[in-house]
Design an enzyme around this catalytic site. Structure first.
Site, PDB file in Angstrom:
ATOM      1  CB  CYS A 158     -63.284  84.560 -13.819  1.00 47.79           C
ATOM      2  SG  CYS A 158     -64.781  85.456 -13.378  1.00 47.79           S
TER       3      CYS A 158
ATOM      4  CB  CYS B  40     -61.797  83.380  -3.369  1.00 47.64           C
ATOM      5  SG  CYS B  40     -60.088  83.237  -2.848  1.00 47.64           S
TER       6      CYS B  40
ATOM      7  CB  CYS C 155     -57.230  84.012  -5.197  1.00 52.11           C
ATOM      8  SG  CYS C 155     -58.390  82.843  -5.902  1.00 52.11           S
TER       9      CYS C 155
END
Length: 141
Positions: free
Chosen positions: A86, A7, A79
Site C-alpha cells: 500500500c 487489492c 488482499c
C-alpha cells in the site's frame, strides 16, 4: 463518507467489496483500485455479483495512483499483497484497515469447485463489509 478499497489486481475481491458497500448505502462514495491494476474485471466476479442483483459490470480496474492525492475516510485493503504494498497517500486518510480474503481467481479444480470458491468469497466479503458498515461507517453518516 469516502471509502477506497484496494487489492492487487483490482479485478475481483476489491470490485465485489466496492459493489457491496455501495449497495448498503448510496451516501457512501466508494472507489476501488489496484496496486498492480489489471485493467479489466474478472468475469466470474461480475457474474457472482449479478447473481444476487448487484451490477459491477460498469466498474473499471484503476491504479491506486489515481487516488493518492485524495482525502479518504477509509482506505481498506482486501488482499495481503495490497496491504504489504500500500503506497503512501498524500491526502488525509482517517482510517486504514486490512480485511483479507482468499483470491477465488487462483482456485484450481473443476468448474463447479472454482465457481463455489467465487460464491464463498463473495459471501464472506458481504458479511465482513456489512459488519464494518453497521458498526463503524453507518454511525458516522
Amino acid at each position: 463518507m469516502k471509502v477506497l478499497i484496494l487489492c492487487t489486481g483490482n479485478s475481483c475481491r476489491s470490485q465485489m467489496a466496492h459493489g457491496f458497500l455501495q449497495s448498503f448505502d448510496e451516501r457512501i462514495q466508494v472507489e476501488s483500485g489496484g496496486t498492480e491494476a489489471s485493467g479489466k474485471l474478472n468475469q466470474k466476479a461480475v457474474k457472482a455479483m449479478a447473481e444476487i442483483g448487484i451490477d459491477i459490470s460498469g466498474h473499471s480496474s484503476d491504479s491506486v495512483q489515481k487516488f493518492l492525492n485524495d482525502q479518504w475516510d477509509y482506505v481498506i485493503t482486501v488482499c495481503g499483497g495490497a496491504n504489504e504494498n500500500c503506497p503512501a497517500f498524500f491526502g488525509e486518510v482517517k482510517h486504514r484497515l486490512h480485511i483479507g480474503f482468499d483470491d477465488p481467481s487462483h482456485a484450481t479444480g473443476t468448474d463447479e469447485f472454482i465457481w463455489s470458491e467465487f460464491i464463498r468469497v463473495r459471501n464472506e466479503i458481504k458479511e465482513r463489509f456489512y459488519k464494518l458498515y453497521e458498526e463503524e461507517i453507518k454511525p458516522q453518516l
